[in-house]
Design a protein around this motif. Structure first.
Motif, PDB file in Angstrom:
ATOM      1  N   ARG A  19       0.848  -1.196   0.000  1.00 52.02           N
ATOM      2  CA  ARG A  19       0.000   0.000   0.000  1.00 52.02           C
ATOM      3  C   ARG A  19       0.884   1.247   0.000  1.00 52.02           C
ATOM      4  N   ILE A  20       0.408   2.306  -0.649  1.00 51.30           N
ATOM      5  CA  ILE A  20       1.069   3.608  -0.600  1.00 51.30           C
ATOM      6  C   ILE A  20       0.145   4.569   0.134  1.00 51.30           C
ATOM      7  N   ILE A  21       0.680   5.200   1.159  1.00 50.91           N
ATOM      8  CA  ILE A  21      -0.076   6.184   1.935  1.00 50.91           C
ATOM      9  C   ILE A  21       0.613   7.540   1.773  1.00 50.91           C
ATOM     10  N   ASN A  22      -0.121   8.526   1.328  1.00 51.78           N
ATOM     11  CA  ASN A  22       0.404   9.891   1.236  1.00 51.78           C
ATOM     12  C   ASN A  22      -0.010  10.653   2.485  1.00 51.78           C
ATOM     13  N   ALA A  23       0.955  10.876   3.367  1.00 50.34           N
ATOM     14  CA  ALA A  23       0.708  11.628   4.594  1.00 50.34           C
ATOM     15  C   ALA A  23       1.402  12.986   4.481  1.00 50.34           C
ATOM     16  N   GLY A  24       1.509  13.696   5.590  1.00 53.35           N
ATOM     17  CA  GLY A  24       2.086  15.029   5.545  1.00 53.35           C
ATOM     18  C   GLY A  24       1.038  16.066   5.183  1.00 53.35           C
ATOM     19  N   GLY A  25       1.451  17.328   5.155  1.00 50.77           N
ATOM     20  CA  GLY A  25       0.503  18.413   4.967  1.00 50.77           C
ATOM     21  C   GLY A  25       0.005  18.585   3.554  1.00 50.77           C
ATOM     22  N   ILE A  26       0.860  18.391   2.550  1.00 51.76           N
ATOM     23  CA  ILE A  26       0.474  18.702   1.170  1.00 51.76           C
ATOM     24  C   ILE A  26      -0.624  17.793   0.632  1.00 51.76           C
ATOM     25  N   PRO A  27      -0.580  16.469   0.839  1.00 54.79           N
ATOM     26  CA  PRO A  27      -1.653  15.617   0.294  1.00 54.79           C
ATOM     27  C   PRO A  27      -3.050  15.966   0.811  1.00 54.79           C
ATOM     28  N   GLN A  28      -3.120  16.608   1.992  1.00 50.12           N
ATOM     29  CA  GLN A  28      -4.417  16.975   2.531  1.00 50.12           C
ATOM     30  C   GLN A  28      -5.126  18.026   1.676  1.00 50.12           C
ATOM     31  N   LYS A  29      -4.348  18.802   0.927  1.00 49.92           N
ATOM     32  CA  LYS A  29      -4.937  19.917   0.181  1.00 49.92           C
ATOM     33  C   LYS A  29      -4.568  19.911  -1.291  1.00 49.92           C
ATOM     34  N   ASN A  30      -4.058  18.802  -1.796  1.00 49.34           N
ATOM     35  CA  ASN A  30      -3.635  18.759  -3.196  1.00 49.34           C
ATOM     36  C   ASN A  30      -4.023  17.423  -3.816  1.00 49.34           C
ATOM     37  N   ASP A  31      -5.266  17.326  -4.256  1.00 50.00           N
ATOM     38  CA  ASP A  31      -5.749  16.075  -4.856  1.00 50.00           C
ATOM     39  C   ASP A  31      -5.077  15.803  -6.196  1.00 50.00           C
ATOM     40  N   VAL A  32      -4.650  16.855  -6.889  1.00 53.84           N
ATOM     41  CA  VAL A  32      -3.932  16.654  -8.151  1.00 53.84           C
ATOM     42  C   VAL A  32      -2.666  15.848  -7.903  1.00 53.84           C
ATOM     43  N   LEU A  33      -1.926  16.217  -6.872  1.00 46.72           N
ATOM     44  CA  LEU A  33      -0.701  15.478  -6.533  1.00 46.72           C
ATOM     45  C   LEU A  33      -1.024  14.020  -6.218  1.00 46.72           C
ATOM     46  N   ASN A  34      -2.051  13.776  -5.429  1.00 46.37           N
ATOM     47  CA  ASN A  34      -2.383  12.399  -5.055  1.00 46.37           C
ATOM     48  C   ASN A  34      -2.746  11.553  -6.273  1.00 46.37           C
ATOM     49  N   GLN A  35      -3.501  12.133  -7.203  1.00 46.07           N
ATOM     50  CA  GLN A  35      -3.877  11.376  -8.399  1.00 46.07           C
ATOM     51  C   GLN A  35      -2.662  11.099  -9.277  1.00 46.07           C
ATOM     52  N   ILE A  36      -1.780  12.087  -9.411  1.00 41.94           N
ATOM     53  CA  ILE A  36      -0.555  11.866 -10.196  1.00 41.94           C
ATOM     54  C   ILE A  36       0.277  10.759  -9.576  1.00 41.94           C
ATOM     55  N   TYR A  37       0.410  10.756  -8.255  1.00 40.33           N
ATOM     56  CA  TYR A  37       1.188   9.709  -7.593  1.00 40.33           C
ATOM     57  C   TYR A  37       0.573   8.336  -7.838  1.00 40.33           C
ATOM     58  N   ALA A  38      -0.754   8.244  -7.785  1.00 37.97           N
ATOM     59  CA  ALA A  38      -1.409   6.955  -8.050  1.00 37.97           C
ATOM     60  C   ALA A  38      -1.144   6.500  -9.478  1.00 37.97           C
ATOM     61  N   ASP A  39      -1.205   7.431 -10.434  1.00 38.00           N
ATOM     62  CA  ASP A  39      -0.984   7.074 -11.835  1.00 38.00           C
ATOM     63  C   ASP A  39       0.474   6.715 -12.099  1.00 38.00           C
ATOM     64  N   VAL A  40       1.410   7.449 -11.520  1.00 39.09           N
ATOM     65  CA  VAL A  40       2.836   7.185 -11.744  1.00 39.09           C
ATOM     66  C   VAL A  40       3.237   5.859 -11.121  1.00 39.09           C
ATOM     67  N   MET A  41       2.740   5.574  -9.912  1.00 38.93           N
ATOM     68  CA  MET A  41       3.104   4.336  -9.221  1.00 38.93           C
ATOM     69  C   MET A  41       2.270   3.140  -9.664  1.00 38.93           C
ATOM     70  N   ASN A  42       1.148   3.399 -10.341  1.00 36.40           N
ATOM     71  CA  ASN A  42       0.200   2.354 -10.726  1.00 36.40           C
ATOM     72  C   ASN A  42      -0.250   1.548  -9.511  1.00 36.40           C
ATOM     73  N   LYS A  43      -0.527   2.262  -8.435  1.00 37.94           N
ATOM     74  CA  LYS A  43      -1.066   1.664  -7.222  1.00 37.94           C
ATOM     75  C   LYS A  43      -2.055   2.645  -6.604  1.00 37.94           C
ATOM     76  N   PRO A  44      -3.085   2.140  -5.922  1.00 40.43           N
ATOM     77  CA  PRO A  44      -3.951   3.060  -5.191  1.00 40.43           C
ATOM     78  C   PRO A  44      -3.143   3.846  -4.158  1.00 40.43           C
ATOM     79  N   VAL A  45      -3.439   5.114  -4.018  1.00 39.62           N
ATOM     80  CA  VAL A  45      -2.810   5.965  -3.016  1.00 39.62           C
ATOM     81  C   VAL A  45      -3.859   6.311  -1.965  1.00 39.62           C
ATOM     82  N   LEU A  46      -3.548   5.991  -0.724  1.00 40.88           N
ATOM     83  CA  LEU A  46      -4.447   6.263   0.392  1.00 40.88           C
ATOM     84  C   LEU A  46      -4.027   7.566   1.063  1.00 40.88           C
ATOM     85  N   VAL A  47      -4.980   8.415   1.356  1.00 41.00           N
ATOM     86  CA  VAL A  47      -4.709   9.687   2.014  1.00 41.00           C
ATOM     87  C   VAL A  47      -5.567   9.771   3.273  1.00 41.00           C
ATOM     88  N   PRO A  48      -4.958   9.940   4.439  1.00 50.86           N
ATOM     89  CA  PRO A  48      -5.764  10.052   5.661  1.00 50.86           C
ATOM     90  C   PRO A  48      -6.829  11.136   5.539  1.00 50.86           C
TER      91      PRO A  48
END
Length: 528
Positions: free
Chosen positions: A409-438
């Motif tokens: 599993r990939i979990i995007n924590a820290g401050g930026i993923p909380q307010k940047n859905d574009v980043l989270n979607q790019i990370y999911a597409d680049v890694m080809n894995k679901p990205v979980l964000v608290p």
């Protein structure tokens, strides 16, 4: 009812979260402190211990007032901090200078000397920190301080990481020998490991520089995991914070490592703690070398597992710098990025603006962008920078997987993923894995979990995580975007290794620019 305080010291502020075992988060308050920079020396970054302690008092009092509880009901405090943030002290544990903050990069020469000698003498410790000793780490910073402060050397008794210094201060400890040191800090930043008896041999350290004569003894002390108590809150600090004296303080750790615990990290997870920089945290039952990964340390994240740490030297800092150069707010630049398609800018951006932390460990690198034309905008660069940090993260995760780290599993924590859905979607597409964000801010939840353990409120980290950790939002990879990013990654990977080291083998980069342009044209017709 059991109430504890989780404390997180970040680069610019301290955050205090009060947690109830049954009700969860009661209150969160933060207080800022200055970061000292010098325009004529971009490598300089320091902070005052006094400023930080005053901010802690302010944040704690505000959190107690916000929660509407009696401070005497708080049963434990746990603290995480930045690192490697190093402070030299005298024999009474008084600071001789400000902290060399984690982002202070003045010790490049010292780090290179330590690296060269470790390889020349085949010291095993260098292999366990990725093959290169970093200018961001303890011994390099301490040696730089000793070389540049001859007038204070006679008073020097020891040096501490931020997490250990704060815990010792709150516990009223005044003898450096009695301070318990964090295995997280010592293992990841000071080449400590039980495999070779703890710290590097004194003969090796003295060979680096005679200023290190006797340094192993000065840095001696118990090195402990965070299920050990570092001390108990001293009356003077209890009074100013409105707490009860004598409550336990567990051994601290670095913020990213406890952020991973607070984000729900378990074996098989990788947690990207994305902020001004990114720390990439995982844990495994086994302990084995991973080439280019800067830290593999038993007990550093979870006391029963080996912690693995890697990361990017700048992420949010890059985004902010783009906005600053454009003289526009970052939020304004980010507003339309959701309309962008993968690789549509025709830009390929290497995220080396503050050097490379993993896997090249090369502070001399600088940011590189391929593909500029006369019509590119600051928004284009920002989108390419987000893509670049994701592609760099993929480089790191592939290296960790090669080293046997389970990555389920990939979990995007820290401050930026909380307010940047574009980043989270790019990370999911680049890694080809679901990205979980608290689904909420997990910062300081990890310290709260270790405070609960110290108070005896939970039997294990896993029990506390099940009760305290947040649910997740999930970003699912889009198949067409994955295919595009696979092509972009091939170009990124080639440029990354061709430009990243002085002795890199010859590589043809002639296809990079035309392929970027062709890919940008092609994706315009793609419906994601």
């Amino acid at each position: 009812m059991s109430i504890v305080a989780g404390v997180d010291f970040g680069t610019l502020s301290v955050r205090v979260t009060l947690l109830d075992r049954e009700r969860g988060r009661l209150a969160t308050s933060a207080a800022e402190y200055p970061l000292n920079r010098r325009r004529d020396d971009p490598d300089y970054a320091t902070q005052s211990h006094t400023d930080q302690m005053n901010a802690l008092v302010k944040a704690m009092c505000a959190a107690i007032a916000q929660a509407g509880i009696a401070g005497e009901s708080v049963e434990a405090i746990a603290l995480d901090t930045t690192g490697s943030s190093v402070i030299p002290v005298d024999a009474q544990l008084q600071p001789l200078d400000d902290y060399y903050l984690w982002c202070d990069h003045r010790a490049k020469k010292e780090a290179a000397e330590i690296t060269a000698l470790a390889h020349a003498e085949s010291f095993e410790g260098i292999d366990w920190c990725g093959g290169v000793y970093s200018h961001e780490w303890g011994f390099a910073k301490l040696l730089h301080w000793l070389r540049n402060n001859p007038g204070k050397r006679a008073q020097f008794a020891s040096a501490f990481e931020h997490c250990d210094m704060v815990a010792a201060t709150l516990a009223g400890i005044t003898d450096p020998k009695k301070v318990k040191r964090s295995v997280c800090a010592m293992g990841h930043k000071w080449m400590w490991n039980p495999r070779w008896g703890g710290l590097p041999p004194q003969a090796f350290l003295s060979s680096v520089d005679s200023l290190f004569d006797g340094i192993r003894e000065k840095l001696s002390g118990d090195v402990c995991t965070s299920d050990v108590i570092a001390g108990h809150l001293a009356p003077q600090w209890a009074q100013v914070m409105g707490l009860r004296a004598g409550i336990p303080l567990p051994v601290g750790a670095f913020d990213a490592h406890w952020d991973a615990i607070g984000a729900g990290c378990r074996e098989g997870d990788v947690v990207n703690v994305v902020g001004t920089s990114t720390c990439i945290i995982a844990m495994a039952k086994s302990q084995q070398l991973i080439r280019g990964v800067c830290g593999v340390v038993p007990g550093s994240v979870h006391p029963q597992y080996t912690g693995i740490e890697a990361g990017l030297s700048a992420v949010g800092d890059i985004f902010e710098s783009i906005a600053r150069r454009a003289n526009r707010p970052l939020a304004e630049l980010s507003a339309r990025l959701g309309e962008y398609k993968p690789a549509q800018t025709g830009l390929l951006r290497l995220s080396w603006d503050n050097g490379d932390r993993t896997v090249l460990v090369n502070a001399e690198l600088g940011g590189v962008t391929f593909g500029w034309n006369l019509l590119h905008t600051a928004e284009d660069e920002l989108f390419a920078a987000i893509e670049g940090t994701a592609l760099h993260t993929r480089i790191i995760l592939e290296r960790m997987a090669e080293g046997g780290v389970p990555l389920e599993r990939i979990i995007n924590a820290g401050g930026i993923p909380q307010k940047n859905d574009v980043l989270n979607q790019i990370y999911a597409d680049v890694m080809n894995k679901p990205v979980l964000v608290p689904a909420g801010v997990p910062t300081s939840l990890g310290s709260g979990i270790f405070a609960f353990l110290a108070a005896g409120a939970f039997a294990s980290i896993e029990d506390a995580q099940a009760k305290v950790c947040l649910s997740y939002r999930t970003f699912t990879p889009r198949p067409k975007a994955v295919a595009i990013y696979d092509e972009l990654f091939a170009l990124y990977r080639k440029a990354y290794f061709a430009l990243g080291t002085r002795d890199a083998p010859a590589a043809s980069l002639g296809e990079v620019l035309p392929d970027l342009r062709e890919l940008a044209v092609r994706v315009r017709e793609v419906e994601l």
